[in-house]
Write a protein that holds these residues in place. Structure first.
Motif, PDB file in Angstrom:
ATOM      1  N   VAL A  64       0.847  -1.202   0.000  1.00 51.74           N
ATOM      2  CA  VAL A  64       0.000   0.000   0.000  1.00 51.74           C
ATOM      3  C   VAL A  64       0.876   1.244   0.000  1.00 51.74           C
ATOM      4  CG1 VAL A  64      -1.699   1.322   1.325  1.00 51.74           C
ATOM      5  CG2 VAL A  64      -1.911  -1.165   1.150  1.00 51.74           C
ATOM      6  N   ARG A  65       1.930   1.214   0.789  1.00 54.44           N
ATOM      7  CA  ARG A  65       2.850   2.345   0.835  1.00 54.44           C
ATOM      8  C   ARG A  65       3.483   2.584  -0.534  1.00 54.44           C
ATOM      9  NH1 ARG A  65       7.988   3.154   4.931  1.00 54.44           N
ATOM     10  NH2 ARG A  65       8.509   5.231   4.202  1.00 54.44           N
ATOM     11  N   GLU A  66       3.892   1.510  -1.193  1.00 51.60           N
ATOM     12  CA  GLU A  66       4.497   1.624  -2.526  1.00 51.60           C
ATOM     13  C   GLU A  66       3.484   2.172  -3.532  1.00 51.60           C
ATOM     14  OE1 GLU A  66       6.584  -1.201  -5.892  1.00 51.60           O
ATOM     15  OE2 GLU A  66       6.465  -1.904  -3.827  1.00 51.60           O
ATOM     16  N   GLU A  67       2.261   1.697  -3.460  1.00 49.99           N
ATOM     17  CA  GLU A  67       1.217   2.180  -4.369  1.00 49.99           C
ATOM     18  C   GLU A  67       0.935   3.666  -4.145  1.00 49.99           C
ATOM     19  OE1 GLU A  67      -3.429   1.233  -5.474  1.00 49.99           O
ATOM     20  OE2 GLU A  67      -2.232  -0.325  -4.525  1.00 49.99           O
ATOM     21  N   LEU A  68       0.893   4.077  -2.885  1.00 52.04           N
ATOM     22  CA  LEU A  68       0.688   5.499  -2.579  1.00 52.04           C
ATOM     23  C   LEU A  68       1.842   6.340  -3.115  1.00 52.04           C
ATOM     24  CD1 LEU A  68      -0.712   5.397   1.059  1.00 52.04           C
ATOM     25  CD2 LEU A  68      -1.889   6.237  -0.976  1.00 52.04           C
ATOM     26  N   ALA A  69       3.054   5.853  -2.931  1.00 52.98           N
ATOM     27  CA  ALA A  69       4.222   6.588  -3.423  1.00 52.98           C
ATOM     28  C   ALA A  69       4.148   6.757  -4.936  1.00 52.98           C
ATOM     29  CB  ALA A  69       5.502   5.878  -3.016  1.00 52.98           C
ATOM     30  N   LEU A  70       3.771   5.684  -5.635  1.00 48.38           N
ATOM     31  CA  LEU A  70       3.706   5.758  -7.098  1.00 48.38           C
ATOM     32  C   LEU A  70       2.553   6.637  -7.585  1.00 48.38           C
ATOM     33  CD1 LEU A  70       4.514   2.073  -8.082  1.00 48.38           C
ATOM     34  CD2 LEU A  70       5.941   4.096  -8.445  1.00 48.38           C
ATOM     35  N   SER A  71       1.432   6.599  -6.900  1.00 47.91           N
ATOM     36  CA  SER A  71       0.269   7.352  -7.397  1.00 47.91           C
ATOM     37  C   SER A  71       0.195   8.784  -6.883  1.00 47.91           C
ATOM     38  CB  SER A  71      -1.024   6.615  -7.055  1.00 47.91           C
ATOM     39  OG  SER A  71      -1.165   6.503  -5.665  1.00 47.91           O
ATOM     40  N   VAL A  72       0.858   9.078  -5.769  1.00 48.33           N
ATOM     41  CA  VAL A  72       0.774  10.430  -5.208  1.00 48.33           C
ATOM     42  C   VAL A  72       2.107  11.166  -5.299  1.00 48.33           C
ATOM     43  CG1 VAL A  72       0.294  11.781  -3.114  1.00 48.33           C
ATOM     44  CG2 VAL A  72      -1.087   9.775  -3.638  1.00 48.33           C
ATOM     45  N   LEU A  73       3.156  10.553  -4.786  1.00 45.90           N
ATOM     46  CA  LEU A  73       4.442  11.255  -4.708  1.00 45.90           C
ATOM     47  C   LEU A  73       5.153  11.389  -6.049  1.00 45.90           C
ATOM     48  CD1 LEU A  73       5.784   9.719  -1.382  1.00 45.90           C
ATOM     49  CD2 LEU A  73       4.601  11.889  -1.732  1.00 45.90           C
ATOM     50  N   GLU A  74       5.136  10.339  -6.836  1.00 49.77           N
ATOM     51  CA  GLU A  74       5.833  10.393  -8.126  1.00 49.77           C
ATOM     52  C   GLU A  74       5.297  11.488  -9.048  1.00 49.77           C
ATOM     53  OE1 GLU A  74       8.618   8.793  -9.583  1.00 49.77           O
ATOM     54  OE2 GLU A  74       8.967   8.439  -7.453  1.00 49.77           O
ATOM     55  N   PRO A  75       3.976  11.637  -9.218  1.00 47.10           N
ATOM     56  CA  PRO A  75       3.496  12.721 -10.084  1.00 47.10           C
ATOM     57  C   PRO A  75       3.900  14.117  -9.591  1.00 47.10           C
ATOM     58  CG  PRO A  75       1.750  11.133  -9.704  1.00 47.10           C
ATOM     59  CD  PRO A  75       2.879  10.762  -8.797  1.00 47.10           C
ATOM     60  N   ILE A  76       4.043  14.255  -8.283  1.00 49.14           N
ATOM     61  CA  ILE A  76       4.466  15.553  -7.742  1.00 49.14           C
ATOM     62  C   ILE A  76       5.962  15.753  -7.969  1.00 49.14           C
ATOM     63  CG2 ILE A  76       4.747  16.872  -5.601  1.00 49.14           C
ATOM     64  CD1 ILE A  76       2.132  15.499  -4.644  1.00 49.14           C
ATOM     65  N   SER A  77       6.737  14.708  -7.711  1.00 46.99           N
ATOM     66  CA  SER A  77       8.197  14.805  -7.857  1.00 46.99           C
ATOM     67  C   SER A  77       8.653  14.852  -9.311  1.00 46.99           C
ATOM     68  CB  SER A  77       8.871  13.604  -7.180  1.00 46.99           C
ATOM     69  OG  SER A  77       8.526  13.553  -5.822  1.00 46.99           O
ATOM     70  N   HIS A  78       7.929  14.141 -10.195  1.00 49.04           N
ATOM     71  CA  HIS A  78       8.328  14.043 -11.604  1.00 49.04           C
ATOM     72  C   HIS A  78       7.118  14.233 -12.516  1.00 49.04           C
ATOM     73  CE1 HIS A  78      12.168  12.524 -10.147  1.00 49.04           C
ATOM     74  NE2 HIS A  78      11.500  11.683  -9.379  1.00 49.04           N
ATOM     75  N   PRO A  79       6.557  15.428 -12.594  1.00 46.60           N
ATOM     76  CA  PRO A  79       5.344  15.647 -13.386  1.00 46.60           C
ATOM     77  C   PRO A  79       5.549  15.370 -14.878  1.00 46.60           C
ATOM     78  CG  PRO A  79       6.248  17.737 -12.625  1.00 46.60           C
ATOM     79  CD  PRO A  79       7.020  16.640 -11.957  1.00 46.60           C
ATOM     80  N   GLU A  80       6.765  15.513 -15.358  1.00 42.50           N
ATOM     81  CA  GLU A  80       7.017  15.287 -16.783  1.00 42.50           C
ATOM     82  C   GLU A  80       6.761  13.833 -17.182  1.00 42.50           C
ATOM     83  OE1 GLU A  80      10.753  14.319 -14.618  1.00 42.50           O
ATOM     84  OE2 GLU A  80       9.347  15.982 -14.505  1.00 42.50           O
ATOM     85  N   ARG A  81       6.864  12.929 -16.265  1.00 39.79           N
ATOM     86  CA  ARG A  81       6.610  11.515 -16.554  1.00 39.79           C
ATOM     87  C   ARG A  81       5.114  11.211 -16.684  1.00 39.79           C
ATOM     88  NH1 ARG A  81      10.522   8.681 -12.063  1.00 39.79           N
ATOM     89  NH2 ARG A  81      12.478   9.598 -12.780  1.00 39.79           N
ATOM     90  N   PHE A  82       4.258  12.135 -16.244  1.00 37.22           N
ATOM     91  CA  PHE A  82       2.829  11.871 -16.209  1.00 37.22           C
ATOM     92  C   PHE A  82       2.041  12.803 -17.124  1.00 37.22           C
ATOM     93  CE2 PHE A  82       4.705  10.251 -12.410  1.00 37.22           C
ATOM     94  CZ  PHE A  82       4.060   9.044 -12.211  1.00 37.22           C
ATOM     95  N   GLU A  83       2.694  13.357 -18.112  1.00 33.07           N
ATOM     96  CA  GLU A  83       1.998  14.253 -19.051  1.00 33.07           C
ATOM     97  C   GLU A  83       1.200  13.492 -20.062  1.00 33.07           C
ATOM     98  OE1 GLU A  83       5.113  16.724 -20.595  1.00 33.07           O
ATOM     99  OE2 GLU A  83       5.054  18.012 -18.850  1.00 33.07           O
TER     100      GLU A  83
END
Length: 83
Positions: A64-83
């Protein structure tokens, strides 16, 4: 919220026409001047508390922690990956 609440009663009576709105504007400098004078409602109401629970206290939720990191933190830290 305060500004929208204050503006609500007059707007319900009769909305401004485009020609009445044209001379009025809010600029970025207006917002920057207002920021130091505004207190977020979460701080006003006492909701800004940080729980003293850690991931190790919860246990067995690494997926669950990993899923939260991927769905919440990653888009904030690396928005270019989620365009």
């Amino acid at each position: 919220a305060t500004a929208s609440e204050a503006a609500s009663p007059p707007l319900r009576r009769s909305p401004l026409t485009p020609s009445q709105l044209a001379p009025h504007s809010v600029t970025m400098s207006d917002f920057l001047a207002a920021v130091p004078r505004v207190q977020p409602s979460s701080k006003r109401e006492g909701f800004a508390t940080v729980p003293d629970v850690t991931w190790s206290d919860v246990g067995a939720l690494s997926s669950v922690r990993e899923e939260l990191a991927l769905s919440v933190l990653e888009p904030i830290s690396h928005p270019e990956r989620f365009e």
